[in-house]
Design an enzyme around this catalytic site. Sequence first.
Site, PDB file in Angstrom:
ATOM      1  N   LYS A   1      55.982 -82.853  -0.404  1.00 55.38           N
ATOM      2  CA  LYS A   1      55.110 -82.877  -1.544  1.00 55.38           C
ATOM      3  C   LYS A   1      54.077 -81.728  -1.651  1.00 55.38           C
ATOM      4  CE  LYS A   1      55.500 -87.886  -2.274  1.00 55.38           C
ATOM      5  NZ  LYS A   1      54.771 -89.134  -2.437  1.00 55.38           N
TER       6      LYS A   1
ATOM      7  N   ASP B   1      52.968 -90.683  -8.712  1.00 54.46           N
ATOM      8  CA  ASP B   1      52.442 -91.711  -7.959  1.00 54.46           C
ATOM      9  C   ASP B   1      51.200 -92.670  -8.607  1.00 54.46           C
ATOM     10  OD1 ASP B   1      54.206 -91.643  -6.073  1.00 54.46           O
ATOM     11  OD2 ASP B   1      53.431 -90.367  -4.823  1.00 54.46           O
TER      12      ASP B   1
HETATM   13  N1  LIG Z   1      54.277 -97.310  -2.908  1.00 51.45           N
HETATM   14  C1  LIG Z   1      54.413 -96.074  -3.039  1.00 51.45           C
HETATM   15  O1  LIG Z   1      55.078 -95.864  -4.111  1.00 51.45           O
HETATM   16  C2  LIG Z   1      53.985 -95.266  -2.119  1.00 51.45           C
HETATM   17  C3  LIG Z   1      53.544 -93.915  -2.321  1.00 51.45           C
HETATM   18  C4  LIG Z   1      53.017 -93.297  -1.463  1.00 51.45           C
HETATM   19  C5  LIG Z   1      52.648 -93.712  -0.176  1.00 51.45           C
HETATM   20  N2  LIG Z   1      52.840 -94.999   0.186  1.00 51.45           N
HETATM   21  C6  LIG Z   1      52.309 -95.640   1.222  1.00 51.45           C
HETATM   22  O2  LIG Z   1      51.056 -95.259   1.288  1.00 51.45           O
HETATM   23  C7  LIG Z   1      50.477 -95.093   2.676  1.00 51.45           C
HETATM   24  C8  LIG Z   1      49.715 -93.894   2.867  1.00 51.45           C
HETATM   25  O3  LIG Z   1      50.700 -92.412   2.552  1.00 51.45           O
HETATM   26  P1  LIG Z   1      50.148 -91.281   2.454  1.00 51.45           P
HETATM   27  O4  LIG Z   1      51.232 -90.602   2.278  1.00 51.45           O
HETATM   28  O5  LIG Z   1      48.774 -91.198   1.942  1.00 51.45           O
HETATM   29  O6  LIG Z   1      49.732 -91.249   4.231  1.00 51.45           O
HETATM   30  P2  LIG Z   1      48.766 -90.055   4.986  1.00 51.45           P
HETATM   31  O7  LIG Z   1      48.742 -88.857   4.030  1.00 51.45           O
HETATM   32  O8  LIG Z   1      49.097 -90.132   6.244  1.00 51.45           O
HETATM   33  O9  LIG Z   1      47.501 -90.755   4.797  1.00 51.45           O
HETATM   34  C9  LIG Z   1      46.959 -91.697   5.550  1.00 51.45           C
HETATM   35  C10 LIG Z   1      45.670 -91.708   5.744  1.00 51.45           C
HETATM   36  O10 LIG Z   1      44.902 -93.076   6.320  1.00 51.45           O
HETATM   37  C11 LIG Z   1      44.252 -92.531   7.334  1.00 51.45           C
HETATM   38  N3  LIG Z   1      44.262 -93.696   8.457  1.00 51.45           N
HETATM   39  C12 LIG Z   1      45.114 -94.176   9.474  1.00 51.45           C
HETATM   40  N4  LIG Z   1      44.696 -95.450  10.099  1.00 51.45           N
HETATM   41  C13 LIG Z   1      43.587 -95.766   9.504  1.00 51.45           C
HETATM   42  C14 LIG Z   1      42.468 -96.605   9.503  1.00 51.45           C
HETATM   43  N5  LIG Z   1      42.684 -97.437  10.425  1.00 51.45           N
HETATM   44  N6  LIG Z   1      41.568 -96.542   8.789  1.00 51.45           N
HETATM   45  C15 LIG Z   1      41.273 -95.702   7.862  1.00 51.45           C
HETATM   46  N7  LIG Z   1      42.097 -94.648   7.460  1.00 51.45           N
HETATM   47  C16 LIG Z   1      43.227 -94.605   8.297  1.00 51.45           C
HETATM   48  C17 LIG Z   1      45.078 -91.555   8.130  1.00 51.45           C
HETATM   49  O11 LIG Z   1      44.246 -90.853   8.947  1.00 51.45           O
HETATM   50  P3  LIG Z   1      45.158 -89.933  10.349  1.00 51.45           P
HETATM   51  O12 LIG Z   1      45.892 -88.935   9.548  1.00 51.45           O
HETATM   52  O13 LIG Z   1      43.935 -89.379  10.976  1.00 51.45           O
HETATM   53  O14 LIG Z   1      46.177 -90.906  10.924  1.00 51.45           O
HETATM   54  C18 LIG Z   1      45.324 -90.609   6.924  1.00 51.45           C
HETATM   55  O15 LIG Z   1      44.242 -89.813   6.645  1.00 51.45           O
HETATM   56  C19 LIG Z   1      51.881 -95.263   3.603  1.00 51.45           C
HETATM   57  O16 LIG Z   1      52.085 -96.716   4.051  1.00 51.45           O
HETATM   58  C20 LIG Z   1      52.904 -94.765   2.600  1.00 51.45           C
HETATM   59  O17 LIG Z   1      54.149 -95.559   2.783  1.00 51.45           O
HETATM   60  C21 LIG Z   1      53.308 -95.872  -0.843  1.00 51.45           C
END
Ligand SMILES: NC(=O)c1ccc[n+]([C@@H]2O[C@H](COP(=O)([O-])OP(=O)(O)OC[C@H]3O[C@@H](n4cnc5c(N)ncnc54)[C@H](OP(=O)(O)O)[C@@H]3O)[C@@H](O)[C@H]2O)c1
Length: 274
Positions: free
Chosen positions: A71, A107
Amino acid sequence: MDVSGTTKITGIFGYPIDHTLSPLMHNAAFREMGLNNCYMPFQVSPEDLPDAVKSIRCLNLLGVNITIPHKEKVVSLLDEVNEEAQFIGAVNTIVNKEGILTGYNTDGRGFMSSLDENNISADGKNIVIIGTGGAARAVSYYLSEKASQLSLFDITIPKARNLVDDLKMIRNNIKLLETIEDIGKPDIVINATPLGMKADDPLPFNPDIITPDTVVCDLVYKKTKLLQEADKRGAKNIDGSGMLLWQGVLAFELWTGIKPPVDLMRKILLSNIS
Ligand SMILES: NC(=O)c1ccc[n+]([C@@H]2O[C@H](COP(=O)([O-])OP(=O)(O)OC[C@H]3O[C@@H](n4cnc5c(N)ncnc54)[C@H](OP(=O)(O)O)[C@@H]3O)[C@@H](O)[C@H]2O)c1
């Protein structure tokens, strides 16, 4: 719909790609509407991404979705990138118009549509987002337009600070939470971390802040432990399946200019989410 000489091809680039639900959702919509379109999964490794993007032009694809891990990397390979995708720094949908490739990110708008259909208004609300990765960047772009205050927390503080700084360039209602204990009592709280995907994941924050007036949103596609805690406390809550659905609906509209059968797409998605 049989594939013929005039079938218009769309699809998704990702690595791996086996678990995507998008082909099921889009092909069902194309069939239902009698459109001569087809949606294919393409496994594209990171080193092949530049060639795969060129192939959108060479093969005259209508466009593609882009998923993990491409992405962000894909942004610099496109001819144009719209404003929201530029802010987010990530593209999930490419449209090919006569060889000009334009990147969008559906998104954030997908999440807002999911709020709308659940009669949840973000107007004037005190909102907290936990996690500041790609998904949080997308939803915060829109939520910050509506919220009275938008606060952000991430265990990786520099990442949170980075998003806060970017948002502060366009809004004046943004706050960084230095610790999760500063969460307060938000009107709307959103889990944008991957916590909840696995059954034994801890909760992203102490659920005792949830009252019957709180709205709890999880971007994870299923009824997570957090959403179960919201249920126990009588709080309205939504999972990420609506956002997944609506980002697909918006991509469909970008490619075809037509509104797809949303209920059918939802049915397909929900029956395939495990
Ligand atoms: N519904 C939808 O259409 C959709 C679309 C996109 C994403 N999502 C979901 O959204 C979630 C996030 O996706 P993403 O792509 O943004 O992931 P990402 O880029 O990995 O971002 C997640 C962030 O959360 C942080 N994190 C992890 N554990 C945490 C905690 N306990 N407290 C605070 N922050 C924490 C991570 O830190 P670290 O990197 O240091 O671990 C990272 O910065 C996933 O579950 C994904 O499946 C859903």
